[in-house]
Design a protein around this motif. Sequence first.
Motif: not given
Length: 369
Positions: A47-48, A50-51, A54, A60, A101-105, A153
């Motif tokens: 997922a990271f 992919e982030y 993008e 995030p 799209k929202q991301h959170s890590f 980030y």
Amino acid sequence: MPVPDSPPSLFPALTKHAILACQTSSWHPTFARIAMKTTVIRPLTAAFREYLLEDGVSIPEGSEDVPQASSLSDDDEEEIEEERDKNGNDGDSDDDLPPPKQHSFPELDAKIRQAIADYGAVFPKLNWTSPRDAVWILAPSSPLKCTSPSDVYLFLKSSDFVSHDLDPELVFACCEDIVEGEEDYDLELVLKKWYPVERSRELRCFVRQETLIGISQRDTNYYDFLNEVSTQASIRSAVVAFWETNIKGRWDGGGDYIFDILLTRDLSRAHIIDFNPYAPHTDPLLFTYPDLLALISTASTPAQESLPVLRVITSRAHPAAVRNAPANQHNMVPREALEMSAGRGVEEFREAWESEMRRASGVAGEEEK
């Protein structure tokens, strides 16, 4: 110095092992005592990755140290909702567009915050590449200094350079022993302790066929003290002693490699910054690779006594110094523009940017009164 076993070529045969040896996670355990303090977080999630791949720059959720409060009051939000209900959601309205799209890590955030707590501040990189083309993001007095996960980030997302580490075909492009489908490796985040560095003491060193052949100044600014004969003698002596004592025979990536070091203030000792493959994509700085080939070709002659050759910027008129415009200026966009672009289309971003410029002009006009 050893005599080469065979006539050298411009570049050695590059192997997957040699590339992987240059990852921080590969070499740092061996050289931790003489390297910068470092935390390696691996493997990073799909997922990271992919982030990072993008388009656009977004931060995030939860990565900011201070949560950003909404600038809308409850009345404002109710008014917006009423307007949406009144207009409906038919046709080509923005409501028909998928939300960004929202991301959170959160787990990665916690590990980054721990490293920052340990070191005070960090500067980031991936397996091989640092986001040095995004150095303009924060204050020039503290390049690549990160004090929150969102800083990390932002640097990674604003960099063109780090995309190299996300593409196996680029990572192993020059390798002669890669079999299709075997370009696997774990993506890693490297967080080094940040502190102000005197760039004049950074050097890039070239090793070919187990022979230290060249030393180049890394920063392309002119430094008067580097042109003193006694200083150059001290630098060559310190680098040779450091390499022979600490690296030679301990490096696991073969006999051809490039390493970067930072000399201490008294120019007597050094700390390892990084290792790089001896390959076309590693910048030879004040050398060219044909220059370096000529040096290794003379290593079996009396000329070897002059190795390694040290090159520095000899004057402010030196071609490298003259070219020293802001690095990677093609990639420079105001941070405000990056923040405003998240989740917006081109036209929406243009309107938001023009509105912000009008607001700023109005504030400036008020201050002048």
